[in-house]
Enzyme design. Sequence first.
Site, mmCIF file in Angstrom:
data_model
loop_
_atom_site.group_PDB
_atom_site.id
_atom_site.type_symbol
_atom_site.label_atom_id
_atom_site.label_comp_id
_atom_site.label_asym_id
_atom_site.label_seq_id
_atom_site.Cartn_x
_atom_site.Cartn_y
_atom_site.Cartn_z
ATOM 1 N N GLY A 8 0.565 -5.239 5.523
ATOM 2 C CA GLY A 8 -0.066 -4.034 4.942
ATOM 3 C C GLY A 8 0.041 -2.747 5.800
ATOM 4 N N GLY A 11 -0.416 0.678 4.387
ATOM 5 C CA GLY A 11 -1.600 1.236 3.943
ATOM 6 C C GLY A 11 -2.578 2.080 4.415
ATOM 7 N N TYR A 141 -11.791 -7.344 -7.295
ATOM 8 C CA TYR A 141 -11.606 -6.957 -5.975
ATOM 9 C C TYR A 141 -12.479 -7.594 -5.261
ATOM 10 C CZ TYR A 141 -11.174 -3.861 -1.659
ATOM 11 O OH TYR A 141 -11.138 -3.212 -0.585
ATOM 12 N N LYS A 145 -12.457 -10.723 -2.358
ATOM 13 C CA LYS A 145 -13.007 -10.379 -1.220
ATOM 14 C C LYS A 145 -14.095 -11.633 -0.677
ATOM 15 C CE LYS A 145 -11.147 -6.539 0.566
ATOM 16 N NZ LYS A 145 -9.862 -6.933 1.133
#
Length: 312
Positions: A8, A11, A141, A145
């Site tokens: 990522g 990001g 999300y 997590k």
Amino acid sequence: MKRIIVTGSNGQIGVELTPHLRKIYGDKNVLATARRKVPGTVSEGGPFELLEVRDGKTFSELIRSFKADTVIHLAGILSAKGEADPQGSWDINAGGCFTALECTRENGAAFFFPSSIAAFGPSTPADNTPQDTIQRPTTIYGVAKVTGELLCDYYHLKFGLDTRGLRFPGLISYEALPGGGTTDYAVHIYYEAVSKGKYTSYIAPGTQMDMMYMPDALNSVVKLMEADPARLEHRNAYNISAMSFDPGQIAASIKKVIPSFEISYDVDPVRQGIAESWPNSLDCTAAKKEWGFAPVYGLDRMTEDMLKRVKK
Ligand code: SER
């Protein structure tokens, strides 16, 4: 950390963490990866490979051939965007994390996991939220997590993997705009303060959330990954935060530098609902005690720096 793979890399965190790590450990020792190659320091300042994090075969092969000793797994979809596509978000955030952990185990590297204030929910104590507490998030999300945190514990306990993680608050930076998060307003407000002198907030006044300036976040990742493992009692993720404010307080901080700045409100029920389900302020005692977490930027210092650096 000597040879590091970052997922990522394009990001919000990756764009800054990748060059930061290259400065410390040497350009050739930090392999940036992402689903797409975009021109810039991430793909041009050192080695870069395309990687889709659910492709375990390529992922494992990259760790092996790069001789990586550390995997910094940042790839993921943020909270508000995740609510528009729960299955896709779960697949990348939870599935990607599981694949990343398994590839890391196959190659005997250390693992960094970016958890979030989103790993908490409405039944979590909202003020001075403890390190170990109720975690029943209400976003996909957040569910991913918590899953990632549990998987980090599991891989550490079962396989002895060196897993380490941080529960990031909203991260504020001038290099890259976040996309699809709930805390994004605290970045957008600076850009619009500079370009328009005013901002319409989708988060309501009085909604407190934890935040941190990017330089403190970058230093925290390095500090945690370099910490003496014998002192780390938590292998899932540590509470970290540098400040807690609501839209009115960040607006007041901006007004100290730009007195004519004005904030107005047009509340988005989805992101407001998410924000209300998250803590007001985290207790970061465990991070301070176990690896010396010590942020340096408070709200006004961050505001001064952001307003100087944000481009019109
Ligand atoms: N900043 C993230 C978001 O708003 C939380 O981790 O989605």
